[in-house]
Design an enzyme around this catalytic site. Structure first.
Site, short mmCIF file in Angstrom:
data_model
loop_
_atom_site.label_atom_id
_atom_site.label_comp_id
_atom_site.label_asym_id
_atom_site.label_seq_id
_atom_site.Cartn_x
_atom_site.Cartn_y
_atom_site.Cartn_z
N HIS A 180 0.85 -1.21 0.00
CA HIS A 180 0.00 0.00 0.00
C HIS A 180 0.89 1.26 0.00
CE1 HIS A 180 -3.24 2.69 0.81
NE2 HIS A 180 -4.04 1.83 1.43
N GLU A 284 -0.41 1.12 -5.76
CA GLU A 284 -0.11 -0.09 -4.99
C GLU A 284 -0.05 -1.32 -5.87
OE1 GLU A 284 -3.15 -0.25 -1.94
OE2 GLU A 284 -3.52 1.90 -2.25
#
EC number: 5.1.3.15
Length: 327
Positions: A180, A284
């Site tokens: 992330h 991501e």
């Protein structure tokens, strides 16, 4: 997707290591962190809480990742920014808490890691996570998660995750995953993402409906939360104002999430500054649409390599397509 059969190991990692050249320090609120440095001056910081990369600086000392000024470095709250690890579930795509539990568990430094094929970097650390009894109650599977964080000679940041099914009951398990990554940008209005054009995506702002990207490149004027599917191995983020391009290279991670909360959601998050959305963008590398399934003894590997190169898209010094096509 990379899955292979590997032998089991009974080695238990202690909380510190002597085989890798890194420093173990105390960070915010006394939480331990590992610091890696390259001889040219680039550096990386990784908190053992969450195995969470919170800093990546180039050889000029410029911070390349975004961490909120309001980030709460206090368990069980995940750290807002940097590179959280989403495992065994990305967001709410499954029965567990959003983004799973790996990002708010304490990891150990592994002093005796298995051999990795990419060992060019001398600045690296290996971290390991195994489930606790409490973890087994919410996700009843035995696993071993090894993360290698490495800093290349040119300042590139490499993260390699290896997740192995260590169940002794013969049962497979399934998971989704994402790095992330919060990139630091000058102004979200001056940023564009190359490499995701014409691809299908799931729009999390529209009940995960499937659409096809129409633009020549991604630019940002409002909240975005999309999962791009079957993405290329390279994606470029062009920051015109900073004359910098981030290049993401990924392996074993077919999807890519693009997220920025914009103003309303930023104000609603206690651990995020009201205007900080202007200075960050999450792109991501992930495996979400088709979850990974591992049988006992099988191992999955997912790897990213992040680099930041000086560029000026407007003056033509860098053609983003050349970045995407180069090796």
């Amino acid at each position: 997707m990379s899955i292979e059969k590997v032998p089991s190991s009974s080695a238990q990692p202690p909380s510190s290591a002597s085989s890798s050249p890194f420093e173990l320090r105390k960070g915010v609120n006394g939480l331990h962190k590992v610091v890696l440095r390259e001889v040219r001056g680039s550096s990386v910081e990784v908190y053992l809480y969450g195995s969470h990369v919170t800093s990546w600086k180039n050889d000029h000392g410029e911070e390349l990742l975004f961490v909120s000024s309001k980030a709460i470095f206090k368990p069980p709250k995940p750290i807002r920014g940097g590179i959280p690890l989403c495992f065994p579930q990305f967001s709410n795509h499954g029965p567990l808490e959003s983004h799973g539990f790996a990002r708010n568990r304490f990891w150990c430094v592994d002093p005796d890691p298995p051999p990795f094929t990419n060992t060019l970097s001398k600045a690296f650390v290996d971290l390991i996570l195994k489930p606790t009894e409490e973890d087994m109650k919410i996700w009843p599977h035995s696993f071993e998660f090894r993360l290698r964080v490495a800093l290349g000679p040119g300042g590139d940041l490499m993260l390699t995750s290896r997740i192995r099914n260590t169940n002794t009951d013969g049962k497979p398990f399934t998971f989704t995953f994402a790095y992330h990554t919060y990139f630091s940008v000058s102004d979200i209005n001056e940023v564009r993402v190359e490499g995701l054009e014409t691809l299908d995506y799931l729009d999390n702002l529209r009940n995960k409906e499937r659409f096809t990207e129409q633009g020549d490149a991604l630019t940002f004027e409002s909240e975005v939360d999309k999962i791009y599917l079957s993405t290329p191995t390279k994606i470029a983020i062009l920051d015109h104002e900073k004359k910098r391009t981030f290049v993401i290279r990924k392996d074993g991670l077919p999807d890519a999430v693009v997220w920025n909360p914009w103003d309303k959601k930023a104000k609603a998050m206690a651990d995020f500054g009201d205007d900080e959305y202007k200075h960050m963008l999450c792109v991501e590398a992930a495996a979400i649409e088709k979850p990974i399934t591992l049988k006992p003894g099988e191992e999955w590997k997912g790897r990213i390599e992040l680099s930041a190169v000086p560029s000026s898209y407007c003056s033509g010094q860098l053609d983003p397509q050349r970045v995407l096509q180069s090796s």
